[in-house]
Write a protein that holds these residues in place. Structure first.
Motif, short mmCIF file in Angstrom:
data_model
loop_
_atom_site.label_atom_id
_atom_site.label_comp_id
_atom_site.label_asym_id
_atom_site.label_seq_id
_atom_site.Cartn_x
_atom_site.Cartn_y
_atom_site.Cartn_z
N ARG A 297 7.01 3.60 4.30
CA ARG A 297 7.57 3.01 5.54
C ARG A 297 8.88 2.27 5.28
O ARG A 297 9.72 2.17 6.19
CB ARG A 297 6.56 2.06 6.18
CG ARG A 297 5.42 2.78 6.87
CD ARG A 297 4.45 1.81 7.49
NE ARG A 297 3.31 2.51 8.08
CZ ARG A 297 2.04 2.16 7.92
NH1 ARG A 297 1.72 1.11 7.17
NH2 ARG A 297 1.08 2.86 8.48
N CYS B 42 2.93 1.92 3.18
CA CYS B 42 4.03 0.99 3.40
C CYS B 42 5.20 1.28 2.45
O CYS B 42 6.36 1.05 2.80
CB CYS B 42 3.56 -0.45 3.26
SG CYS B 42 2.63 -0.99 4.72
N CYS C 78 0.85 -1.20 0.00
CA CYS C 78 0.00 0.00 0.00
C CYS C 78 0.89 1.25 0.00
O CYS C 78 2.09 1.18 0.25
CB CYS C 78 -0.94 0.00 1.21
SG CYS C 78 -0.14 0.40 2.77
N CYS D 237 0.93 -3.49 9.18
CA CYS D 237 -0.10 -2.95 8.30
C CYS D 237 -1.25 -3.95 8.17
O CYS D 237 -1.05 -5.15 8.06
CB CYS D 237 0.48 -2.62 6.93
SG CYS D 237 -0.73 -1.81 5.88
N ASN E 51 -3.61 -3.73 5.81
CA ASN E 51 -4.05 -3.90 4.42
C ASN E 51 -3.75 -5.32 3.93
O ASN E 51 -2.63 -5.80 4.08
CB ASN E 51 -3.34 -2.91 3.49
CG ASN E 51 -4.02 -1.55 3.50
OD1 ASN E 51 -5.25 -1.47 3.48
ND2 ASN E 51 -3.23 -0.50 3.57
N CYS F 19 -0.58 -5.98 2.01
CA CYS F 19 0.65 -5.93 2.80
C CYS F 19 0.76 -7.15 3.72
O CYS F 19 1.85 -7.67 3.95
CB CYS F 19 0.70 -4.65 3.62
SG CYS F 19 0.56 -3.17 2.61
ZN LIG Z 1 0.51 -1.39 4.05
#
Ligand SMILES: [Zn+2]
Ligand SMILES: [Zn+2]
Length: 422
Positions: free
Chosen positions: A197, A194, A191, A208, A210, A213
């Protein structure tokens, strides 16, 4: 203009407070029995205290703190968590001189500007503990066992203690390198957050929610493989102690915490009532923080629980009913003389009987006082009118049975104590 509370900051009303007080009282009792002492730190701290400890690139510091300048232009922050202020206080007051292993606990509000939703307020309440002054896995084991016991005493059953180890700073750095490499090759599947990140705070990708992820994270390298010999030994010993003391835990691959100061043991407590989104509590070791803040080189371990989330979990099981068991007694009086006599009797009953005693504050009619008594769910009403007073009498009325009797005014307290009527 009608005011409303600030968005994301909620009132806790008298009708709900029973569950809170029950929780807080239970926690206090158990924590004190383990030798923890309460510490209360200010709500406001220097902003840099949190930036340095939680980490400049974490979600909390970059987007969730309530930070503002005071009248002298100093940057202050409403505490988003309890550990950094306690370590600050520990060093400021040289608490290591009090005990080589200090057990501390706290209860109170924390502040984070997140999107408000169920179990996630901007002013939220935590119960937390910190044990400062030891690096032994026995300390980790004790606080996890204590936490397990406390949650059960609250009436919670379906919770899971997830356990992992981040290793020391060197292990963490080694793993971060491996993870970065792994994620760079799969960047397209992550995502937007991320993707950022990976550079800034790569461990957070493992957190995460999502689905895309989560899938990438599933195959990621295992943190445990990056632990050095001494961190591995600490973790194995901890698991061994927990197993022999029958504290259930689930070793969870790549469980991480969102705050930079954590090293070594980390754990998280989840409950089915909260869904996959939120933990009811979490904790871990922070063996470098005391030294980083200019104190002695001491190991430390702690956890924090979210009170709102525990209450949600208890409510899901119908266990958060308020502990409203104290009986209410109402003293209804007519005329100043009777009122004063009534106040004296009320005072004596409070002292002697442990009942909740209400008196009329509006100089209302007897009829209206009876209605007030009823609305307040009074079990007993003591009625002293002008006529009764002249005769040295009072009436004790049992509201549920709708029975009453006239007694000598001097024996009212005696009668109530006997409980003949209630
Ligand atoms: Zn993510
Ligand atoms: Zn290590």
């Amino acid at each position: 203009m009608k005011y409303k509370s600030i968005r994301g900051m909620e009132d806790i009303l008298p009708g709900d407070i029973g569950a809170w007080q029950k929780l807080e009282n239970t926690a206090r009792k158990i924590l004190e029995s383990y030798g923890y002492r309460e510490i209360r730190t200010p709500i406001l701290e220097d902003t840099s205290l949190f930036e340095r400890s939680i980490g400049e690139s974490t979600d909390i510091v970059t987007k969730e703190m309530y930070t503002f300048k005071d009248r002298k232009g100093r940057s202050l922050t409403l505490r988003p968590e309890g550990t950094a202020p306690i370590v600050r206080s520990y060093i400021e007051h040289a608490l290591d001189k009090i005990s080589p292993e200090l057990r501390l606990y706290y209860m109170g509000p924390m502040f984070r500007s997140e999107r408000p939703q169920k179990g996630r307020s901007r002013q939220f309440y935590q119960i937390g503990v910190e044990v400062i002054g030891t690096r032994s896995p026995f300390a980790d084991a004790e606080i996890i066992a204590q936490l397990d016991k406390m949650l059960k005493s609250f009436g919670l059953e379906d919770f899971t203690i997830k356990l992992n180890s981040l290793g020391c700073m060197a292990d963490k750095a080694e793993f971060a390198g491996k993870l970065k490499k792994y994620l760079e090759d799969r960047k397209k599947r992550l995502c937007g957050d991320c993707k950022k990140r990976i550079k800034k705070n790569v461990l957070r990708v493992l957190d995460c929610k999502n689905e895309c992820c989560v899938q990438v994270a599933r195959e990621a390298p295992n943190l445990i493989d990056s632990l050095c010999a001494s961190c591995k030994e600490h973790f194995e010993k901890l698991k061994g102690i927990l197993s022999t003391t029958k504290t259930k835990f689930v070793e969870t691959k790549n469980l991480v915490r969102g705050l930079d100061y954590y090293t070594g043991t980390v754990f998280e407590i989840t409950h089915s009532a909260l869904g996959g989104q939120d933990a009811i509590g979490a904790g871990g070791r922070y063996d470098n923080l005391v030294k980083d803040f200019g104190g002695p080189s001491l190991g430390a371990v702690g956890y924090a629980l979210g009170i709102e989330r525990i209450i949600i979990a208890l409510k899901a099981k119908g266990q958060a009913k308020s502990a409203e068991t104290t009986k209410i007694l109402y003293v209804a009086t007519m005329g100043d003389k009777a009122k004063i006599e009534g106040m004296k009797i009320a005072e004596e009953i409070r002292r002697e009987c442990g009942l909740r005693v209400l008196t009329d504050l509006k100089e209302a009619s007897l009829k209206s006082q009876m209605r007030t008594a009823d609305k307040n769910n009074a079990k007993i009403v003591i009625i002293i009118g002008e006529d009764e007073l002249k005769e040295g009498k009072a009436v004790i009325r049992d509201m549920a049975r709708k029975e009453q009797k006239s007694v000598n005014i001097n024996s009212v307290v005696e009668e109530v104590k006997k409980g003949a009527i209630c």
